[in-house]
Design a protein around this motif. Structure first.
Motif, PDB file in Angstrom:
ATOM      1  N   GLY A 213      37.730 -14.335 -33.119  1.00  0.00           N
ATOM      2  CA  GLY A 213      38.359 -14.518 -34.811  1.00  0.00           C
ATOM      3  C   GLY A 213      37.719 -14.690 -35.578  1.00  0.00           C
ATOM      4  N   LEU A 214      36.492 -15.457 -34.976  1.00  0.00           N
ATOM      5  CA  LEU A 214      35.607 -16.292 -36.124  1.00  0.00           C
ATOM      6  C   LEU A 214      34.003 -15.359 -37.124  1.00  0.00           C
ATOM      7  CD1 LEU A 214      35.188 -20.147 -34.667  1.00  0.00           C
ATOM      8  CD2 LEU A 214      36.615 -19.576 -36.048  1.00  0.00           C
ATOM      9  N   ALA A 215      33.726 -14.578 -36.078  1.00  0.00           N
ATOM     10  CA  ALA A 215      32.526 -13.863 -36.133  1.00  0.00           C
ATOM     11  C   ALA A 215      32.722 -12.555 -34.965  1.00  0.00           C
ATOM     12  CB  ALA A 215      31.586 -14.132 -36.547  1.00  0.00           C
ATOM     13  N   ARG A 216      32.277 -11.248 -35.951  1.00  0.00           N
ATOM     14  CA  ARG A 216      32.667 -10.861 -34.624  1.00  0.00           C
ATOM     15  C   ARG A 216      31.410 -10.153 -33.179  1.00  0.00           C
ATOM     16  NH1 ARG A 216      33.088  -7.168 -39.084  1.00  0.00           N
ATOM     17  NH2 ARG A 216      31.340  -5.777 -38.961  1.00  0.00           N
ATOM     18  N   ASN A 217      30.102 -11.451 -34.110  1.00  0.00           N
ATOM     19  CA  ASN A 217      28.751 -11.507 -32.702  1.00  0.00           C
ATOM     20  C   ASN A 217      28.691 -13.048 -33.530  1.00  0.00           C
ATOM     21  OD1 ASN A 217      27.771  -8.625 -32.815  1.00  0.00           O
ATOM     22  ND2 ASN A 217      28.254  -8.494 -34.725  1.00  0.00           N
ATOM     23  N   VAL A 218      30.074 -13.562 -32.767  1.00  0.00           N
ATOM     24  CA  VAL A 218      29.550 -15.215 -32.796  1.00  0.00           C
ATOM     25  C   VAL A 218      28.767 -15.792 -32.068  1.00  0.00           C
ATOM     26  CG1 VAL A 218      31.869 -15.449 -31.173  1.00  0.00           C
ATOM     27  CG2 VAL A 218      31.229 -17.368 -33.417  1.00  0.00           C
ATOM     28  N   ASN A 219      29.032 -15.131 -30.914  1.00  0.00           N
ATOM     29  CA  ASN A 219      27.797 -15.686 -30.190  1.00  0.00           C
ATOM     30  C   ASN A 219      25.731 -14.849 -30.284  1.00  0.00           C
ATOM     31  OD1 ASN A 219      28.239 -12.710 -29.844  1.00  0.00           O
ATOM     32  ND2 ASN A 219      27.234 -12.611 -27.847  1.00  0.00           N
TER      33      ASN A 219
ATOM     34  N   GLY B 237      25.433 -24.854 -32.029  1.00  0.00           N
ATOM     35  CA  GLY B 237      25.035 -23.435 -31.933  1.00  0.00           C
ATOM     36  C   GLY B 237      25.004 -23.336 -30.165  1.00  0.00           C
ATOM     37  N   VAL B 238      24.690 -23.960 -29.786  1.00  0.00           N
ATOM     38  CA  VAL B 238      25.715 -23.730 -28.374  1.00  0.00           C
ATOM     39  C   VAL B 238      27.148 -23.601 -27.674  1.00  0.00           C
ATOM     40  CG1 VAL B 238      25.310 -25.371 -26.141  1.00  0.00           C
ATOM     41  CG2 VAL B 238      23.609 -25.384 -27.060  1.00  0.00           C
ATOM     42  N   PHE B 239      27.830 -24.720 -28.764  1.00  0.00           N
ATOM     43  CA  PHE B 239      28.961 -24.838 -28.707  1.00  0.00           C
ATOM     44  C   PHE B 239      29.248 -23.167 -29.160  1.00  0.00           C
ATOM     45  CE2 PHE B 239      33.522 -24.444 -30.861  1.00  0.00           C
ATOM     46  CZ  PHE B 239      34.570 -24.520 -29.628  1.00  0.00           C
ATOM     47  N   PHE B 240      29.188 -22.176 -29.955  1.00  0.00           N
ATOM     48  CA  PHE B 240      29.424 -21.432 -30.850  1.00  0.00           C
ATOM     49  C   PHE B 240      28.807 -20.198 -29.264  1.00  0.00           C
ATOM     50  CE2 PHE B 240      29.333 -23.163 -34.601  1.00  0.00           C
ATOM     51  CZ  PHE B 240      31.362 -21.937 -35.205  1.00  0.00           C
ATOM     52  N   HIS B 241      28.193 -20.394 -28.514  1.00  0.00           N
ATOM     53  CA  HIS B 241      27.282 -18.931 -27.827  1.00  0.00           C
ATOM     54  C   HIS B 241      28.225 -19.222 -26.623  1.00  0.00           C
ATOM     55  CE1 HIS B 241      24.362 -16.910 -25.764  1.00  0.00           C
ATOM     56  NE2 HIS B 241      23.887 -17.381 -25.607  1.00  0.00           N
ATOM     57  N   PHE B 242      27.967 -20.202 -26.097  1.00  0.00           N
ATOM     58  CA  PHE B 242      28.894 -20.149 -24.912  1.00  0.00           C
ATOM     59  C   PHE B 242      29.614 -20.541 -24.554  1.00  0.00           C
ATOM     60  CE2 PHE B 242      23.946 -22.404 -24.007  1.00  0.00           C
ATOM     61  CZ  PHE B 242      23.416 -21.694 -22.905  1.00  0.00           C
ATOM     62  N   ALA B 243      30.436 -21.080 -25.480  1.00  0.00           N
ATOM     63  CA  ALA B 243      32.115 -20.424 -25.950  1.00  0.00           C
ATOM     64  C   ALA B 243      32.446 -19.202 -25.953  1.00  0.00           C
ATOM     65  CB  ALA B 243      32.652 -21.517 -26.592  1.00  0.00           C
ATOM     66  N   SER B 244      31.641 -18.678 -26.514  1.00  0.00           N
ATOM     67  CA  SER B 244      32.318 -17.334 -27.222  1.00  0.00           C
ATOM     68  C   SER B 244      31.840 -16.161 -25.958  1.00  0.00           C
ATOM     69  CB  SER B 244      31.307 -17.121 -28.015  1.00  0.00           C
ATOM     70  OG  SER B 244      30.375 -17.021 -28.101  1.00  0.00           O
TER      71      SER B 244
ATOM     72  N   THR C 202      39.966 -10.179 -29.639  1.00  0.00           N
ATOM     73  CA  THR C 202      38.976 -10.009 -31.374  1.00  0.00           C
ATOM     74  C   THR C 202      40.012 -11.786 -31.721  1.00  0.00           C
ATOM     75  OG1 THR C 202      42.059  -8.819 -31.523  1.00  0.00           O
ATOM     76  CG2 THR C 202      40.186  -8.134 -31.866  1.00  0.00           C
ATOM     77  N   ASP C 203      40.532 -12.217 -30.740  1.00  0.00           N
ATOM     78  CA  ASP C 203      40.674 -13.667 -31.827  1.00  0.00           C
ATOM     79  C   ASP C 203      39.697 -14.822 -30.849  1.00  0.00           C
ATOM     80  OD1 ASP C 203      41.058 -13.265 -28.685  1.00  0.00           O
ATOM     81  OD2 ASP C 203      43.658 -14.406 -28.384  1.00  0.00           O
TER      82      ASP C 203
ATOM     83  N   MET D 187      32.054 -17.130 -22.359  1.00  0.00           N
ATOM     84  CA  MET D 187      32.367 -17.531 -21.551  1.00  0.00           C
ATOM     85  C   MET D 187      34.105 -16.622 -21.935  1.00  0.00           C
ATOM     86  SD  MET D 187      33.898 -21.265 -19.830  1.00  0.00           S
ATOM     87  CE  MET D 187      32.500 -21.831 -19.637  1.00  0.00           C
ATOM     88  N   GLN D 188      34.498 -16.819 -22.901  1.00  0.00           N
ATOM     89  CA  GLN D 188      36.016 -16.228 -23.390  1.00  0.00           C
ATOM     90  C   GLN D 188      35.983 -14.448 -22.933  1.00  0.00           C
ATOM     91  OE1 GLN D 188      36.646 -16.021 -27.718  1.00  0.00           O
ATOM     92  NE2 GLN D 188      38.391 -14.786 -26.622  1.00  0.00           N
ATOM     93  N   LYS D 189      34.501 -13.802 -23.693  1.00  0.00           N
ATOM     94  CA  LYS D 189      33.934 -13.363 -22.907  1.00  0.00           C
ATOM     95  C   LYS D 189      34.431 -12.277 -21.650  1.00  0.00           C
ATOM     96  CE  LYS D 189      29.986 -10.581 -23.952  1.00  0.00           C
ATOM     97  NZ  LYS D 189      28.997  -9.989 -24.450  1.00  0.00           N
ATOM     98  N   TYR D 190      33.377 -12.957 -20.957  1.00  0.00           N
ATOM     99  CA  TYR D 190      33.507 -12.660 -19.804  1.00  0.00           C
ATOM    100  C   TYR D 190      35.008 -13.122 -19.244  1.00  0.00           C
ATOM    101  CZ  TYR D 190      32.603 -12.880 -14.816  1.00  0.00           C
ATOM    102  OH  TYR D 190      32.511 -13.345 -13.564  1.00  0.00           O
TER     103      TYR D 190
END
Length: 206
Positions: A136-142, A107-114, A131-132, A116-119
């Motif tokens: 690219g895994l889920a539109r609301n992966v965070n 969960g920490v990986f998906f939440h924080f990595a996404s 979109t990648d 950070m990518q968005k920022y």
């Protein structure tokens, strides 16, 4: 005050609140209570670090005082699993501890990595449709990451009551926010294709 100040202060003192529960009910030798402290307390501190290093723009708004206070106390509901564990001296079996720590870590990986990518993506190309990679895994992966985090911590309390705060946030905040996000992103010509290709919440499933 900005909304993030109410949120960050709540997240930041979680470690101390849980430590107080452990002290009050003398749970120092309870592995479940100590693991819950490590998971939830660390998550709160990491949230504050994230807020400072790559902040989310939606938390920069200045709400009314009553809404800020309401938000703070609503987030305090997430302490319920810790209260249940400590007040009832619950001790989860070893296999459940292992599963919860594993789910929390993912969960920490998906939440924080996404996040950070968005920022970083919006810093480099403001207004872009992401979109990648993680998105690219889920539109609301965070949110999926947060689901794993809070779901894992609630599971340690071994009662359905511990899931109520998470369910409430999903119903009254996460889903409405996802709907608003979908409407906002629909202005991009490439969004329909992205929506068809990538699931809303659960990677590859939903």
């Amino acid at each position: 005050m900005k909304l993030k100040h109410f949120i960050d202060s709540n997240k930041g003192i979680t470690f101390l609140v849980l430590l107080g529960m452990i002290f009050h009910w003398q749970q120092w030798n309870n592995p479940t209570a100590m693991i819950y402290l490590a998971l939830h307390g660390t998550y709160g501190l990491m949230w504050v670090m994230k807020s400072r290093i790559f902040p989310d723009r939606q938390w920069e708004q200045r709400p009314s005082l009553w809404f800020g206070v309401f938000t703070w106390f609503a987030l305090a509901l997430y302490w319920i699993p810790g209260w249940i564990i400590c007040s009832h001296s619950l001790q989860a079996p070893a296999w459940l501890l292992a599963i919860c720590v594993s789910l929390y870590t993912f969960g920490v990986f998906f939440h924080f990595a996404s996040d950070m990518q968005k920022y970083i993506s919006l810093e480099l190309k403001p207004g872009t449709l992401i979109t990648d990679k993680m998105f690219g895994l889920a539109r609301n992966v965070n949110y999926f990451g947060e689901f794993l985090i809070y779901g894992a911590m609630a599971a340690l309390a071994m009662t359905w009551v511990a899931y109520l705060p998470l369910v409430a946030f999903i119903l009254f905040y996460w889903i409405p926010n996802m709907v608003r996000k979908e409407k906002s992103l629909s202005r991009y010509p490439a969004f329909n294709a992205y929506k068809q290709r990538v699931k809303l919440f659960l990677p590859f499933l939903l």
